[in-house]
Design a protein around this motif. Structure first.
Motif, PDB file in Angstrom:
ATOM      1  N   UNK A  76       0.517 -12.355  22.326  1.00 57.50           N
ATOM      2  CA  UNK A  76       0.105 -10.958  22.146  1.00 57.50           C
ATOM      3  C   UNK A  76      -1.171 -10.619  22.909  1.00 57.50           C
ATOM      4  N   UNK A  77      -2.118 -11.518  22.941  1.00 54.37           N
ATOM      5  CA  UNK A  77      -3.405 -11.261  23.610  1.00 54.37           C
ATOM      6  C   UNK A  77      -3.654 -12.278  24.728  1.00 54.37           C
ATOM      7  N   UNK A  78      -2.591 -12.617  25.404  1.00 51.50           N
ATOM      8  CA  UNK A  78      -2.661 -13.633  26.451  1.00 51.50           C
ATOM      9  C   UNK A  78      -3.675 -13.275  27.530  1.00 51.50           C
ATOM     10  N   UNK A  79      -3.757 -11.972  27.877  1.00 55.63           N
ATOM     11  CA  UNK A  79      -4.663 -11.543  28.942  1.00 55.63           C
ATOM     12  C   UNK A  79      -6.138 -11.647  28.546  1.00 55.63           C
ATOM     13  N   UNK A  80      -6.411 -11.795  27.242  1.00 56.34           N
ATOM     14  CA  UNK A  80      -7.798 -11.891  26.768  1.00 56.34           C
ATOM     15  C   UNK A  80      -8.118 -13.282  26.218  1.00 56.34           C
ATOM     16  N   UNK A  81      -7.189 -14.225  26.382  1.00 56.18           N
ATOM     17  CA  UNK A  81      -7.375 -15.585  25.884  1.00 56.18           C
ATOM     18  C   UNK A  81      -7.675 -15.599  24.391  1.00 56.18           C
ATOM     19  N   UNK A  82      -6.866 -14.838  23.625  1.00 57.88           N
ATOM     20  CA  UNK A  82      -7.015 -14.761  22.184  1.00 57.88           C
ATOM     21  C   UNK A  82      -5.692 -15.096  21.506  1.00 57.88           C
ATOM     22  N   UNK A  83      -5.797 -15.493  20.239  1.00 56.95           N
ATOM     23  CA  UNK A  83      -4.617 -15.790  19.428  1.00 56.95           C
ATOM     24  C   UNK A  83      -4.568 -14.775  18.299  1.00 56.95           C
ATOM     25  N   UNK A  84      -3.373 -14.249  18.018  1.00 56.27           N
ATOM     26  CA  UNK A  84      -3.214 -13.279  16.932  1.00 56.27           C
ATOM     27  C   UNK A  84      -2.600 -13.934  15.706  1.00 56.27           C
ATOM     28  N   UNK A  85      -3.097 -13.555  14.519  1.00 57.14           N
ATOM     29  CA  UNK A  85      -2.575 -14.065  13.258  1.00 57.14           C
ATOM     30  C   UNK A  85      -2.058 -12.890  12.436  1.00 57.14           C
ATOM     31  N   UNK A  86      -0.946 -13.098  11.738  1.00 58.00           N
ATOM     32  CA  UNK A  86      -0.361 -12.058  10.879  1.00 58.00           C
ATOM     33  C   UNK A  86      -0.010 -12.691   9.540  1.00 58.00           C
ATOM     34  N   UNK A  87      -0.533 -12.096   8.470  1.00 59.52           N
ATOM     35  CA  UNK A  87      -0.255 -12.568   7.111  1.00 59.52           C
ATOM     36  C   UNK A  87       0.642 -11.541   6.431  1.00 59.52           C
ATOM     37  N   UNK A  88       1.768 -11.990   5.875  1.00 58.09           N
ATOM     38  CA  UNK A  88       2.697 -11.100   5.185  1.00 58.09           C
ATOM     39  C   UNK A  88       2.951 -11.627   3.781  1.00 58.09           C
ATOM     40  N   UNK A  89       2.908 -10.717   2.796  1.00 60.24           N
ATOM     41  CA  UNK A  89       3.186 -11.088   1.407  1.00 60.24           C
ATOM     42  C   UNK A  89       3.855  -9.903   0.734  1.00 60.24           C
ATOM     43  N   UNK A  90       4.908 -10.122   0.022  1.00 60.67           N
ATOM     44  CA  UNK A  90       5.619  -9.054  -0.668  1.00 60.67           C
ATOM     45  C   UNK A  90       5.267  -9.104  -2.152  1.00 60.67           C
ATOM     46  N   UNK A  91       4.923  -7.936  -2.688  1.00 65.22           N
ATOM     47  CA  UNK A  91       4.528  -7.844  -4.094  1.00 65.22           C
ATOM     48  C   UNK A  91       5.650  -7.185  -4.896  1.00 65.22           C
ATOM     49  N   UNK A  92       5.809  -7.625  -6.146  1.00 64.33           N
ATOM     50  CA  UNK A  92       6.875  -7.099  -7.004  1.00 64.33           C
ATOM     51  C   UNK A  92       6.382  -5.989  -7.918  1.00 64.33           C
ATOM     52  N   UNK A  93       5.113  -5.936  -8.194  1.00 68.71           N
ATOM     53  CA  UNK A  93       4.578  -4.911  -9.074  1.00 68.71           C
ATOM     54  C   UNK A  93       3.267  -5.352  -9.691  1.00 68.71           C
ATOM     55  N   UNK A  94       2.664  -4.430 -10.417  1.00 70.44           N
ATOM     56  CA  UNK A  94       1.376  -4.678 -11.041  1.00 70.44           C
ATOM     57  C   UNK A  94       1.465  -4.312 -12.510  1.00 70.44           C
ATOM     58  N   UNK A  95       0.857  -5.132 -13.357  1.00 65.45           N
ATOM     59  CA  UNK A  95       0.806  -4.863 -14.789  1.00 65.45           C
ATOM     60  C   UNK A  95      -0.626  -5.095 -15.262  1.00 65.45           C
ATOM     61  N   UNK A  96      -1.001  -4.404 -16.331  1.00 63.45           N
ATOM     62  CA  UNK A  96      -2.348  -4.517 -16.878  1.00 63.45           C
ATOM     63  C   UNK A  96      -2.244  -5.055 -18.303  1.00 63.45           C
ATOM     64  N   UNK A  97      -3.083  -6.045 -18.644  1.00 63.83           N
ATOM     65  CA  UNK A  97      -3.042  -6.651 -19.978  1.00 63.83           C
ATOM     66  C   UNK A  97      -3.353  -5.619 -21.060  1.00 63.83           C
ATOM     67  N   UNK A  98      -4.412  -4.853 -20.886  1.00 65.18           N
ATOM     68  CA  UNK A  98      -4.776  -3.781 -21.823  1.00 65.18           C
ATOM     69  C   UNK A  98      -5.096  -2.543 -20.997  1.00 65.18           C
TER      70      UNK A  98
END
Length: 110
Positions: A76-98
């Motif tokens: 992706x950034x070959x012309x700038x001598x850099x490496x790209x990182x991509x983090x992916x995570x899928x969430x199912x939902x959010x719940x609150x204790x109280x």
């Protein structure tokens, strides 16, 4: 955690930086202007204007639908001598204790 709409986050930072640095608790040596009560202020464009959410992160449960994956691209950034990182995570939902574990604060428009 403290999430704030972009307008409120900017106002909180400006007010804390302009004063003694302690209007939100703590001391001037504790934390920079981007914190409230020792917690980071996380600006979010997904909150309505004039809105702040304060939550006890230990009482908020997030469902993970898929484990995090990290992908690396050396092209992706070959012309700038850099490496790209991509983090992916899928969430199912959010719940609150109280219900009291999360507070939504709406500031008056002024």
């Amino acid at each position: 955690m403290v999430w704030a709409s972009v307008d409120v986050a900017a106002a909180l930072r400006k007010e804390k930086a302009a004063g003694s640095g302690v209007y939100q608790g703590g001391s001037p040596t504790d934390a920079p202007a981007s914190t409230a009560w020792g917690l980071p202020i996380l600006p979010s464009a997904f909150l309505p204007a004039n809105t702040v959410i304060v939550a006890d992160a230990s009482r908020v449960v997030v469902g993970v639908r898929r484990n995090a994956t990290v992908r690396i691209s050396e092209d992706a950034r070959f012309d700038k001598d850099q490496v790209g990182f991509k983090l992916t995570m899928r969430m199912a939902g959010v719940s609150v204790a109280e219900a009291t574990s999360v507070q939504i604060v709406k500031a008056a428009a002024s």
